[in-house]
Scaffold this motif. Sequence first.
Motif, mmCIF file in Angstrom:
data_model
loop_
_atom_site.group_PDB
_atom_site.id
_atom_site.type_symbol
_atom_site.label_atom_id
_atom_site.label_comp_id
_atom_site.label_asym_id
_atom_site.label_seq_id
_atom_site.Cartn_x
_atom_site.Cartn_y
_atom_site.Cartn_z
ATOM 1 N N UNK A 206 37.408 35.356 30.804
ATOM 2 C CA UNK A 206 37.200 35.454 29.454
ATOM 3 C C UNK A 206 37.253 34.022 28.871
ATOM 4 N N UNK A 207 38.135 33.184 29.133
ATOM 5 C CA UNK A 207 38.279 31.941 28.465
ATOM 6 C C UNK A 207 37.610 30.980 28.991
ATOM 7 N N UNK B 221 37.711 45.729 28.339
ATOM 8 C CA UNK B 221 38.479 44.483 28.388
ATOM 9 C C UNK B 221 39.400 44.922 29.801
ATOM 10 N N UNK B 222 39.516 45.916 30.291
ATOM 11 C CA UNK B 222 40.176 46.320 31.407
ATOM 12 C C UNK B 222 39.942 45.664 32.511
ATOM 13 N N UNK C 183 46.075 44.793 29.026
ATOM 14 C CA UNK C 183 45.320 45.782 30.221
ATOM 15 C C UNK C 183 46.068 45.223 31.556
ATOM 16 N N UNK C 184 46.573 43.870 31.392
ATOM 17 C CA UNK C 184 47.323 43.647 32.520
ATOM 18 C C UNK C 184 48.888 43.647 32.462
ATOM 19 N N UNK D 31 38.526 42.813 32.853
ATOM 20 C CA UNK D 31 38.519 41.285 32.735
ATOM 21 C C UNK D 31 39.859 40.788 32.879
ATOM 22 N N UNK D 32 39.639 39.584 33.652
ATOM 23 C CA UNK D 32 41.008 38.825 33.553
ATOM 24 C C UNK D 32 40.666 37.594 32.609
ATOM 25 N N UNK D 33 41.684 36.974 32.247
ATOM 26 C CA UNK D 33 41.764 35.582 31.426
ATOM 27 C C UNK D 33 40.793 34.620 31.914
ATOM 28 N N UNK E 290 39.030 33.022 41.260
ATOM 29 C CA UNK E 290 39.402 34.483 41.158
ATOM 30 C C UNK E 290 38.128 34.917 40.215
ATOM 31 N N UNK F 4 34.937 34.225 40.754
ATOM 32 C CA UNK F 4 33.593 34.722 41.459
ATOM 33 C C UNK F 4 33.826 35.814 42.148
#
Lengths: 257, 261, 472
Positions: free
Chosen positions: B194-195, B186-187, C30-31, B189-191, B258, B260
Amino acid sequence: MTEELEAGRKSGKCAIEFASVSKAFGSRVVLKDVSFSVAEGTTYVLLGRSGAGKSVTLKLIDGLLKADSGTVTVNGEDIAALEHRALAQSRKRIGYLFQSAALFDSISVGENVAFPLRRHTKKPDAEIRSQAQGLLEQVGLGKEYDSMPGDLSGGMRKRAGLARALAVEPSLLLVDEPSAGLDPVTSTEIDELLIDIKTNRHATLVVVTHNIQSARRIADRMAFIDEGRLLAEGTVKELEHSEHELVQAFMNSHMGG
Amino acid sequence: MLVRTVAAAEDAIEWFGGLSLFTGRAVRELFRRPFEFTEVLKQVFEIGWRSAPLIILSGLAVGAVLSMHTRSTLERFGAVSMIPTALAFALVTETGPLITGLLVSGRVGAGIGAELGGMRVTEQIDALDSLAVDSFKYLVVTRVMACIIALPLLTVLMNLSGLLGGYLAEAVVSGASFTFYFRSAFNGLAFSNYIPPTIKTVVFGLIIGSTSAYLGYNATGGAEGVGRASTQSVVLSSIFLIVCNVILVKCIFFLFPGTAL
Amino acid sequence: MNRNKKLIVGIFVGGCLLLFGVGLFLIGDSQQLFTKSFTVYADFAKITGIQDGGKVRVAGMDAGTVTNIEVPSRPDTPFRVQFRIVEKLHPLVRQDSVATIQTDGLLGNKYLQIDAGSPDSPLARDNSKIASKEPFEWSDIMDEINGVVKEVNGVVAGVKDQLVSTLSQIEGTAQTTNLLIHDAAPNVKSILASADKIGANLREIVSGIQEGQGTMGALFKDKEMYSSVKRSIEKAEETVGNIRDTSASAKKIVGKVEVSDIVPEVERTVKNLQQITARVKDAVDTFQSAAGEGGVAENLQRTLADAHEAMSDLSDDTEALKHNFLFRGFFNSRGFYDLAAVTAPEYQSPAFAKGFKRERVWMESANLFARDAKGAEVLSVEGKARLDEAMTALLKFPRNGPLMVEGFAGEGTPSERYLLGRARAVRVETYLVTRFHLRPAYVGVISMGAELPDKGISGGFKEGVGIVSFYK
Ligand SMILES: Nc1ncnc2c1ncn2[C@@H]1O[C@H](COP(=O)(O)OP(=O)(O)O)[C@@H](O)[C@H]1O
Ligand SMILES: [Mg+2]
């Protein structure tokens, strides 16, 4: 009785009235310019060869199908013009036994009968169950409350379907071939039941049947439909003396079912 | 010949128009009383819960396979430590939602097509209406609703079981630690990675639910017609889903630049 | 719809939502979203692809994320990059900390690197600005290389001078400490050999890069980069051309590409060099001030042994550098790694110098060698003339591959033949390298004495040397 009926008709207390109704599926014309009326509190029997359009006529009465032209009036209201909610409201007092019984096969026979009660009344569960049980006993299926529809014979399903149609305490009962697949004894019992509903509950009945003996027993008036047209219409006597050979042949046959 | 082609095209467009109206009606009815809560729950049980084993098993397998491929690729660049991140990225952004959609359209689409088709040809739908129950609300809206609820949830299951499968495949080779693996997965990944991809499966649910319900609800022609409705439900909802996914991905890129790469 | 089913649906929906939430939490964690943090910002003229949500590291540790990038409204105002750093790392972030934009690995994402500040400087305040350094440009590196190269040049020259003077000191006192010199000689020799080899290796690497070979070379070949680098290369060329040891420049290049494991190696190399300088100086001083005393011999011995060790470390390091992937492409295309390490079977296998054409000259030993007073073979005047003649012919071919000197000997046991063949080849090689200023790394010797068939080769040829030029 006949006079009483005539009086009823003349006073305009028509439960159902077909005025020049036509219905086609694509290019296939099923009903052509059909007109007739059913007086309140009487039994109207529809006769005709299979594929003649009898079931379609019943569905038109219940608003399940819409006429292409002409009007279908039920209890004084044009059924095609009713909006969604009003149609649902009027259906709450119409019982319908489908030709294929149309039991919901995901729930038990008893729950099928209880279904309209659960949907439209706020009665407690126990009362609904006992009422459904009672209805099943009326059609001779007292032991089948927990059976699944798929496990019943065609005739039993038909009777369960009738029990469900009766559960709404109908003022108008539409019955599509009630005695198909039944033995003569049960068939007679069903006829008795229908007559009882008419006389004691003052319901109007429209019955489609091929069983001419049964038709004679229950009918106040009858109509003969062939190739989409109303070939003959009247009392049992009148139809017996119809000029149409087909109607005569039908009336005088002794086949049952 | 030409005439026939034109007629076929007209039919297709008419069919599609019918589907659009049907879907529009279903969406509108989603927000109108009465809500058939009990039926929706029942359908979430059938569509969501009963699909869970399929989704979890497939997820494990897909995750393991993806992980092995990722390893063989990243090994060449000496970037083995990127495996969890790469796998999570692939699963969460695209593979998870799409495979979930396709699996559900296979299992549930066929089910809804056959069930409603069967009810139509045996007059059960007419019977519902005759009992003053709105068959559209009772049968169609509840199923569409259940699909919309179930798909994002199943996607979450797919993603996590995929990661678990990847972890198991990794553990065999390198004995990676469980917490470390999931943390580093998960490190990367950004929201926004994911969302949106998870939420977009709501549209997949709508497509599967309404396409298969449309085919079943309007089935004609007896048992044969039911079979046709069932297979067409799978084929058409899968196709619509894949095509729609392209548009959705484009939309997500547009809304969240972000995401892409 | 019984209660059981409702319960299952509840568990299913709740469980899945919970799992989704766990994912959200892990990403947020992580952020560093859930830890106490402070915000600072820095201005950059160029942001080279850093994004909102990009990682921030303080002294290499994950420390937070970029929260906002303010796009300037005018071309002459910089981008303002705002970022969050966890409170835990606040003590490292001082008012004189510097923010730079870095790349994660060779192809990785961009991230913001914050250097730890100096201990005396106060902590950076929340919502304050810290200094920034613009992302590097290749031309900047090349300028740096230029400087470093000159510096190294000085150091190397110093080392060499020291070595030479050490040796002359040793020679100068040879009469009085004969024994000592005798013992020290092999050490000094091997030190010089190592130093020589280091020089050769490094020179090769640098010239290979200049010619655009290998991955490192390909980086320089990149069109866009090329134009900006070219000028610098031309400037550097002169300097690079005459140095013996460019380990520091290699260190710089490699360091900028961040192949972390090479950096310490080369760093160590440079330290060793400096150590040698110091040690040799010490040794020389001691030797001068206390010539002839008992402790000196031991002292010198130790110094030389240390120097030797350091030198061979150095040569190992540069050897390792050759095999590093950045340079590998170059050595692969050259067809060999190290001619000195080639064995006779390897040399004879078709894999050696694959894809090269070869041109060969045979020379009988009778025509090349004369015997000196002790009976050992030495190159005769006539032999040298013949070699000059042969080389003139060979040098007409392109000089882009190795030149091999094969030594042959047909008398005695296989090991005698091997040794004699080798001695012959070495003599010829030494002469050729100095006479024609050949690049040592491209000239190899190989003794074919032991491999020689009984009847000899090529018309009974048994005694002498073969000179083979490989070219493309
Ligand atoms: N939903 C429908 N779509 C197309 N044709 C139908 C439909 N329902 C009935 N028909 C056709 O209408 C005709 C009359 O059917 P029906 O009323 O069921 O006959 P019956 O008099 O035996 O009850 C039949 O030819 C049947 O094929
Ligand atoms: Mg019929």
